[in-house]
Design a protein around this motif. Structure first.
Motif, PDB file in Angstrom:
ATOM      1  N   ASP A  93       3.628  -7.444  -6.638  1.00  0.00           N
ATOM      2  CA  ASP A  93       2.749  -8.279  -7.319  1.00  0.00           C
ATOM      3  C   ASP A  93       1.195  -7.195  -7.340  1.00  0.00           C
ATOM      4  O   ASP A  93       0.551  -7.423  -8.404  1.00  0.00           O
ATOM      5  CB  ASP A  93       2.392  -9.583  -6.582  1.00  0.00           C
ATOM      6  CG  ASP A  93       3.596 -10.338  -7.059  1.00  0.00           C
ATOM      7  OD1 ASP A  93       4.149 -10.409  -7.960  1.00  0.00           O
ATOM      8  OD2 ASP A  93       4.043 -10.938  -5.733  1.00  0.00           O
ATOM      9  N   ILE A  94       0.900  -6.556  -6.426  1.00  0.00           N
ATOM     10  CA  ILE A  94      -0.198  -5.848  -6.170  1.00  0.00           C
ATOM     11  C   ILE A  94       0.160  -4.645  -5.367  1.00  0.00           C
ATOM     12  O   ILE A  94       0.882  -4.680  -4.519  1.00  0.00           O
ATOM     13  CB  ILE A  94      -1.477  -6.685  -5.540  1.00  0.00           C
ATOM     14  CG1 ILE A  94      -1.648  -7.887  -6.177  1.00  0.00           C
ATOM     15  CG2 ILE A  94      -2.375  -5.577  -5.408  1.00  0.00           C
ATOM     16  CD1 ILE A  94      -2.500  -8.698  -5.107  1.00  0.00           C
ATOM     17  N   ALA A  95      -0.223  -3.515  -6.047  1.00  0.00           N
ATOM     18  CA  ALA A  95      -0.214  -2.275  -5.287  1.00  0.00           C
ATOM     19  C   ALA A  95      -1.450  -1.621  -5.015  1.00  0.00           C
ATOM     20  O   ALA A  95      -2.087  -1.309  -6.138  1.00  0.00           O
ATOM     21  CB  ALA A  95       1.163  -1.328  -6.040  1.00  0.00           C
ATOM     22  N   LEU A  96      -1.548  -1.158  -4.043  1.00  0.00           N
ATOM     23  CA  LEU A  96      -2.587  -0.179  -3.709  1.00  0.00           C
ATOM     24  C   LEU A  96      -2.409   1.050  -3.461  1.00  0.00           C
ATOM     25  O   LEU A  96      -1.684   1.442  -2.394  1.00  0.00           O
ATOM     26  CB  LEU A  96      -3.552  -1.109  -2.576  1.00  0.00           C
ATOM     27  CG  LEU A  96      -4.128  -2.257  -2.867  1.00  0.00           C
ATOM     28  CD1 LEU A  96      -3.434  -3.253  -1.795  1.00  0.00           C
ATOM     29  CD2 LEU A  96      -5.596  -2.522  -2.534  1.00  0.00           C
ATOM     30  N   LEU A  97      -3.046   1.985  -4.171  1.00  0.00           N
ATOM     31  CA  LEU A  97      -2.486   3.358  -4.225  1.00  0.00           C
ATOM     32  C   LEU A  97      -3.647   4.433  -3.604  1.00  0.00           C
ATOM     33  O   LEU A  97      -4.894   3.935  -4.047  1.00  0.00           O
ATOM     34  CB  LEU A  97      -2.031   4.080  -5.753  1.00  0.00           C
ATOM     35  CG  LEU A  97      -1.102   3.377  -6.484  1.00  0.00           C
ATOM     36  CD1 LEU A  97      -0.777   3.964  -7.667  1.00  0.00           C
ATOM     37  CD2 LEU A  97       0.240   3.221  -5.509  1.00  0.00           C
ATOM     38  N   ILE A 118      -5.663   0.164  -7.659  1.00  0.00           N
ATOM     39  CA  ILE A 118      -5.362  -1.041  -7.821  1.00  0.00           C
ATOM     40  C   ILE A 118      -4.502  -1.514  -8.967  1.00  0.00           C
ATOM     41  O   ILE A 118      -5.153  -1.371 -10.205  1.00  0.00           O
ATOM     42  CB  ILE A 118      -6.239  -2.165  -7.548  1.00  0.00           C
ATOM     43  CG1 ILE A 118      -7.162  -2.011  -6.291  1.00  0.00           C
ATOM     44  CG2 ILE A 118      -5.542  -3.536  -7.318  1.00  0.00           C
ATOM     45  CD1 ILE A 118      -8.583  -2.656  -5.831  1.00  0.00           C
ATOM     46  N   LEU A 119      -3.195  -1.827  -8.772  1.00  0.00           N
ATOM     47  CA  LEU A 119      -2.214  -2.182  -9.771  1.00  0.00           C
ATOM     48  C   LEU A 119      -2.223  -3.759  -9.554  1.00  0.00           C
ATOM     49  O   LEU A 119      -1.810  -4.141  -8.489  1.00  0.00           O
ATOM     50  CB  LEU A 119      -1.069  -1.663  -9.789  1.00  0.00           C
ATOM     51  CG  LEU A 119      -1.015  -0.388 -10.510  1.00  0.00           C
ATOM     52  CD1 LEU A 119      -1.737   0.770  -9.390  1.00  0.00           C
ATOM     53  CD2 LEU A 119       0.433   0.275 -10.708  1.00  0.00           C
ATOM     54  N   SER A 120      -2.106  -4.896 -10.621  1.00  0.00           N
ATOM     55  CA  SER A 120      -2.057  -6.009 -10.313  1.00  0.00           C
ATOM     56  C   SER A 120      -1.474  -6.952 -11.438  1.00  0.00           C
ATOM     57  O   SER A 120      -1.546  -6.592 -12.307  1.00  0.00           O
ATOM     58  CB  SER A 120      -3.538  -6.750  -9.933  1.00  0.00           C
ATOM     59  OG  SER A 120      -3.305  -8.149  -9.568  1.00  0.00           O
ATOM     60  N   ARG A 121      -0.501  -7.811 -10.913  1.00  0.00           N
ATOM     61  CA  ARG A 121       0.065  -8.594 -11.990  1.00  0.00           C
ATOM     62  C   ARG A 121      -1.042  -9.374 -12.651  1.00  0.00           C
ATOM     63  O   ARG A 121      -0.809  -9.775 -14.023  1.00  0.00           O
ATOM     64  CB  ARG A 121       1.332  -9.329 -11.560  1.00  0.00           C
ATOM     65  CG  ARG A 121       2.489  -8.683 -11.024  1.00  0.00           C
ATOM     66  CD  ARG A 121       3.252  -8.060 -12.345  1.00  0.00           C
ATOM     67  NE  ARG A 121       4.664  -7.309 -11.564  1.00  0.00           N
ATOM     68  CZ  ARG A 121       5.348  -6.588 -12.464  1.00  0.00           C
ATOM     69  NH1 ARG A 121       4.938  -6.495 -13.594  1.00  0.00           N
ATOM     70  NH2 ARG A 121       6.315  -6.180 -12.046  1.00  0.00           N
ATOM     71  N   THR A 132       0.753  -0.991  -0.045  1.00  0.00           N
ATOM     72  CA  THR A 132      -0.020  -0.020  -0.061  1.00  0.00           C
ATOM     73  C   THR A 132       0.837   1.108  -0.004  1.00  0.00           C
ATOM     74  O   THR A 132       1.986   1.283   0.871  1.00  0.00           O
ATOM     75  CB  THR A 132      -0.950   0.089   1.086  1.00  0.00           C
ATOM     76  OG1 THR A 132      -1.982   1.127   1.202  1.00  0.00           O
ATOM     77  CG2 THR A 132      -0.178   0.056   2.660  1.00  0.00           C
ATOM     78  N   PHE A 133       0.559   2.406  -0.877  1.00  0.00           N
ATOM     79  CA  PHE A 133       1.377   3.507  -0.998  1.00  0.00           C
ATOM     80  C   PHE A 133       0.458   4.694  -1.216  1.00  0.00           C
ATOM     81  O   PHE A 133      -0.190   4.737  -2.272  1.00  0.00           O
ATOM     82  CB  PHE A 133       2.459   3.256  -2.297  1.00  0.00           C
ATOM     83  CG  PHE A 133       3.230   4.309  -2.358  1.00  0.00           C
ATOM     84  CD1 PHE A 133       3.585   5.242  -1.281  1.00  0.00           C
ATOM     85  CD2 PHE A 133       4.243   4.478  -3.278  1.00  0.00           C
ATOM     86  CE1 PHE A 133       4.735   6.293  -1.374  1.00  0.00           C
ATOM     87  CE2 PHE A 133       5.400   5.188  -3.535  1.00  0.00           C
ATOM     88  CZ  PHE A 133       5.484   6.066  -2.745  1.00  0.00           C
TER      89      PHE A 133
END
Length: 258
Positions: A28-32, A67-70, A5-6
């Motif tokens: 693998d997953i980023a939550l902004l 949400i960014l996800s591979r 999380t960022f």
């Protein structure tokens, strides 16, 4: 699976920071949070050129989550249920394709000045979040609730807790609402692995807070029992806070065995 999380504090202003972080840290997953951009204006190429699927819930100039996800994102939902009049972009959730993992990205209201209408909104938002979490927990699957909670849970989560006594982030009402979330059966991932003091995720731009490590811990990943059982590690990545034109927050991570 590594999930971060960022609070990016403006995706356009931090485009170089975000790109560098994705390249070097490769979640693998980023939550902004605080993308501060409408959906159509989000610089999608930063994510998509690096192989990420992207879902956003934006708002012009304020708030906004992504949400960014591979892996593909399915069953995406935007807006926290419970108040149809609430137009602030603070909540997004999705299931990670090929898994049972549900991730929720949130930007909880700041609430200052407190007491006052903004603080009332914060507490009402937290009550709505509690209701949504109860529904999600009933599904009995891995669940990660990640984001900027704007809550300092305990005195150990601030370098100078006395400076925050009257702040909405540390008022008893905010901390009690956070504990009510945990009492549903959620686990604070960082504290499962790191009970020690001196762990912070936010340093104000003013008064040399970063240089003096005058920080607070307000970015959290809360886990359902099914996710906590799969927790391999949790940590705060402080390096991006020292980069040029950084966010005032820094990424917080978990590694799940999925």
């Amino acid at each position: 699976m590594k999930i971060a999380t960022f609070n990016i504090n403006g995706v356009k202003a931090r485009a170089e920071v975000l790109g560098r972080w994705l390249d070097e840290s490769a979640p693998d997953i980023a939550l902004l949070q605080e993308i501060k951009s409408i959906d159509e204006a989000f610089p999608r190429e930063i994510a998509e050129s690096r192989g990420y699927h992207l879902e956003t819930h934006g708002q012009k100039g304020f708030n906004g989550v992504a949400i960014l996800s591979r892996l593909p994102l399915v069953d995406v939902a935007r807006r926290l249920p419970g108040d149809e009049t609430d137009e602030q972009a603070r909540w997004i959730e999705a299931t990670i394709g090929g898994t049972r993992l549900r991730v929720c990205g949130l930007y909880l209201p700041n609430g200052n000045p407190a007491p006052g209408p903004k603080f009332d909104y914060k507490l009402a938002w937290m009550a709505r979040m509690k209701a949504r979490v109860q529904a999600l927990l009933a599904e009995e699957r891995p669940l990660v609730l990640a984001g900027d909670y704007n809550v300092i849970p305990q005195p150990v989560d601030a370098a100078r807790p006395e400076a925050w006594v009257d702040d909405a982030l540390f008022r008893p009402e905010s901390r009690a609402a956070f504990r009510r979330l945990e009492a549903l059966g959620l686990y604070d991932a960082v504290r499962l692995r790191h009970p020690e003091p001196g762990i912070y995720s936010y340093w104000d731009y003013q008064a040399g807070a970063w240089a003096r490590n005058d920080g607070i811990r307000i970015d959290h990943l809360l886990l359902s029992p099914q996710a906590a059982d799969r927790l391999r590690d949790a940590w705060v990545e402080t390096a991006p806070r020292a980069w040029e034109k950084p966010s005032d927050h820094t990424p917080v991570w978990i590694d799940l065995d999925l």
